[in-house]
Enzyme design. Structure first.
Site, PDB file in Angstrom:
ATOM      1  N   LEU A  61      10.859 -20.818  -4.674  1.00  0.00           N
ATOM      2  CA  LEU A  61       9.857 -19.936  -4.053  1.00  0.00           C
ATOM      3  C   LEU A  61       8.513 -20.008  -4.799  1.00  0.00           C
ATOM      4  O   LEU A  61       8.488 -20.055  -6.029  1.00  0.00           O
ATOM      5  CB  LEU A  61      10.386 -18.494  -4.126  1.00  0.00           C
ATOM      6  CG  LEU A  61       9.449 -17.385  -3.637  1.00  0.00           C
ATOM      7  CD1 LEU A  61       9.377 -17.370  -2.116  1.00  0.00           C
ATOM      8  CD2 LEU A  61       9.913 -16.022  -4.137  1.00  0.00           C
ATOM      9  N   HIS A  99       2.137   3.343  -9.018  1.00  0.00           N
ATOM     10  CA  HIS A  99       1.935   1.922  -9.331  1.00  0.00           C
ATOM     11  C   HIS A  99       3.106   1.405 -10.169  1.00  0.00           C
ATOM     12  O   HIS A  99       3.610   0.307  -9.948  1.00  0.00           O
ATOM     13  CB  HIS A  99       0.626   1.714 -10.095  1.00  0.00           C
ATOM     14  CG  HIS A  99      -0.594   2.116  -9.310  1.00  0.00           C
ATOM     15  ND1 HIS A  99      -0.773   1.746  -8.000  1.00  0.00           N
ATOM     16  CD2 HIS A  99      -1.692   2.855  -9.650  1.00  0.00           C
ATOM     17  CE1 HIS A  99      -1.926   2.242  -7.563  1.00  0.00           C
ATOM     18  NE2 HIS A  99      -2.496   2.921  -8.533  1.00  0.00           N
ATOM     19  N   ASP A 151       0.823  -1.214   0.000  1.00  0.00           N
ATOM     20  CA  ASP A 151       0.000   0.000   0.000  1.00  0.00           C
ATOM     21  C   ASP A 151       0.858   1.265   0.000  1.00  0.00           C
ATOM     22  O   ASP A 151       1.965   1.271   0.532  1.00  0.00           O
ATOM     23  CB  ASP A 151      -0.930  -0.023   1.232  1.00  0.00           C
ATOM     24  CG  ASP A 151      -2.081   0.968   1.080  1.00  0.00           C
ATOM     25  OD1 ASP A 151      -2.415   1.335  -0.066  1.00  0.00           O
ATOM     26  OD2 ASP A 151      -2.630   1.374   2.108  1.00  0.00           O
TER      27      ASP A 151
HETATM   28  C1  IPE Z   1      -5.307  -2.758  -0.047  1.00  0.00           C
HETATM   29  O1  IPE Z   1      -4.991  -1.417  -0.246  1.00  0.00           O
HETATM   30  C2  IPE Z   1      -5.319  -3.490  -1.345  1.00  0.00           C
HETATM   31  C3  IPE Z   1      -4.014  -3.646  -2.008  1.00  0.00           C
HETATM   32  C4  IPE Z   1      -2.862  -3.292  -1.533  1.00  0.00           C
HETATM   33  C5  IPE Z   1      -4.071  -4.298  -3.281  1.00  0.00           C
HETATM   34  P1  IPE Z   1      -6.138  -0.319  -0.339  1.00  0.00           P
HETATM   35  O2  IPE Z   1      -5.454   0.976  -0.524  1.00  0.00           O
HETATM   36  O3  IPE Z   1      -7.143  -0.695  -1.364  1.00  0.00           O
HETATM   37  O4  IPE Z   1      -6.798  -0.422   1.101  1.00  0.00           O
HETATM   38  P2  IPE Z   1      -7.766   0.587   1.850  1.00  0.00           P
HETATM   39  O5  IPE Z   1      -8.831   0.961   0.860  1.00  0.00           O
HETATM   40  O6  IPE Z   1      -6.949   1.779   2.230  1.00  0.00           O
HETATM   41  O7  IPE Z   1      -8.257  -0.155   3.026  1.00  0.00           O
HETATM   42  C1  IPE Z   2      -1.665   0.224  -3.307  1.00  0.00           C
HETATM   43  O1  IPE Z   2      -1.430   1.596  -3.333  1.00  0.00           O
HETATM   44  C2  IPE Z   2      -1.882  -0.366  -4.677  1.00  0.00           C
HETATM   45  C3  IPE Z   2      -3.259  -0.818  -4.935  1.00  0.00           C
HETATM   46  C4  IPE Z   2      -4.230  -0.808  -4.073  1.00  0.00           C
HETATM   47  C5  IPE Z   2      -3.514  -1.334  -6.256  1.00  0.00           C
HETATM   48  P1  IPE Z   2      -2.614   2.626  -3.342  1.00  0.00           P
HETATM   49  O2  IPE Z   2      -2.993   2.906  -4.769  1.00  0.00           O
HETATM   50  O3  IPE Z   2      -3.729   2.172  -2.475  1.00  0.00           O
HETATM   51  O4  IPE Z   2      -1.926   3.914  -2.744  1.00  0.00           O
HETATM   52  P2  IPE Z   2      -2.521   4.905  -1.662  1.00  0.00           P
HETATM   53  O5  IPE Z   2      -2.951   4.089  -0.483  1.00  0.00           O
HETATM   54  O6  IPE Z   2      -3.662   5.618  -2.302  1.00  0.00           O
HETATM   55  O7  IPE Z   2      -1.376   5.820  -1.346  1.00  0.00           O
HETATM   56 MG    MG Z   3      -4.122   2.408  -0.473  1.00  0.00          MG
END
Ligand code: IPE
Ligand code: IPE
Ligand code: MG
Length: 254
Positions: free
Chosen positions: A136, A42, A25
């Site tokens: 792995l 990303h 995240d």
């Molecule tokens: C969790 O991250 C999902 C992934 C890392 C793929 P999110 O950014 O979607 O989670 P929330 O919405 O903050 O809980």
């Molecule tokens: C995690 O990073 C990747 C996915 C959920 C696909 P985020 O896109 O949720 O990044 P933040 O949390 O908005 O910074």
């Molecule tokens: Mg996020």
């Protein structure tokens, strides 16, 4: 570099988690901090994936499970979802050969039926290519939700009972576990979340029952080999009691 070697050295002869899962995240916030659009985060996150895969392999972790796209992430702007799908396709095409070269078994877990036919075919091809590998196991959770996983497992058991191949009394933790997505892997030992939030976000609900949890403020694109080794070292210092007393747990270890 020195830092990395010291950390790897420290983890020798220590408790290495057999199965590590990561909620990757913080990509969007990382990009915003750089004055860029979320998509740049990303893209930068792919290098972190490469680093954790390489480090897991070197550290003798048996299974690494990465949360790439949750069942809730479809609610994001269509453009962001589409970039994530393209990125997934790109990674499958470009990186899987490299995984194969390193004897890594690759699989994607989640409800794949919502992905394009092209993406589904590419996933099957990548899984087949690496199916015989013995190193792995890298699992990518895509359109995955912990609740969905439990429901689909329950449905499989219910169907066996309905068909008469299984009795109601055969439904227990072991048989339900056997139908969950990661049943073929060692028990989840360590669950890492980057990006500073303290929640599971519907990831491995069933599997995380006794996993050690590790939260870091580091945003995913900044998570690298050293950060991963820090998490592994932290795991090594945890006392896992599984409901017993500390004394019992320590006696069992010796
Ligand atoms: C969790 O991250 C999902 C992934 C890392 C793929 P999110 O950014 O979607 O989670 P929330 O919405 O903050 O809980
Ligand atoms: C995690 O990073 C990747 C996915 C959920 C696909 P985020 O896109 O949720 O990044 P933040 O949390 O908005 O910074
Ligand atoms: Mg996020």
């Amino acid at each position: 570099m020195e830092n990395t070697e010291a950390l790897i050295g420290q983890s020798e002869n220590k408790n290495i988690p057999q199965h590590v899962a990561i909620i990757m995240d913080g990509n969007g916030r990382w990009a915003q901090l750089q004055g860029k659009g979320r998509v740049a985060g990303h893209k930068a996150g792919v290098e972190s994936v490469r680093q954790v895969v390489a480090t897991a392999r070197k550290s003798n972790v048996k299974a690494l499970t990465l949360f790439a796209f949750s069942s809730e992430n479809w609610q994001r702007p269509a453009k962001e979802v589409s970039v994530l799908m393209d990125l997934f396709m790109y990674v499958l095409t470009k990186e899987v050969k490299r995984l194969h070269k390193h004897n890594i078994r690759f699989q994607v877990v989640g409800d794949l039926s919502r992905f394009s036919e092209k993406l589904q075919k590419n996933i099957t091809k990548s899984e087949q290519l690496t199916a015989g590998n013995t190193g792995l196991v890298l699992s990518i959770a895509a359109n995955y939700g912990g609740r969905w996983d439990i429901v689909q497992a329950a449905k499989k058991l219910a169907s066996s009972v309905k068909q008469g191949t299984m009795s109601l009394d055969d439904i227990n933790e072991e048989t339900l576990n056997g139908e969950t997505c990661l049943a073929n892997l060692p028990t989840l030992d360590l669950l890492i979340r980057t990006g500073g939030d303290y929640r599971i976000s519907n990831f491995l609900l069933w599997q995380a029952a006794y996993a050690e949890l590790y939260f870091t403020d580091t945003l995913w694109p900044d998570f690298n080999e050293v950060e991963f080794l820090k998490a592994l070292n932290c795991f090594d210092h945890r006392e896992r009691r599984f409901g017993k007393t500390g004394e019992q747990a320590r006696n069992e270890k010796t």
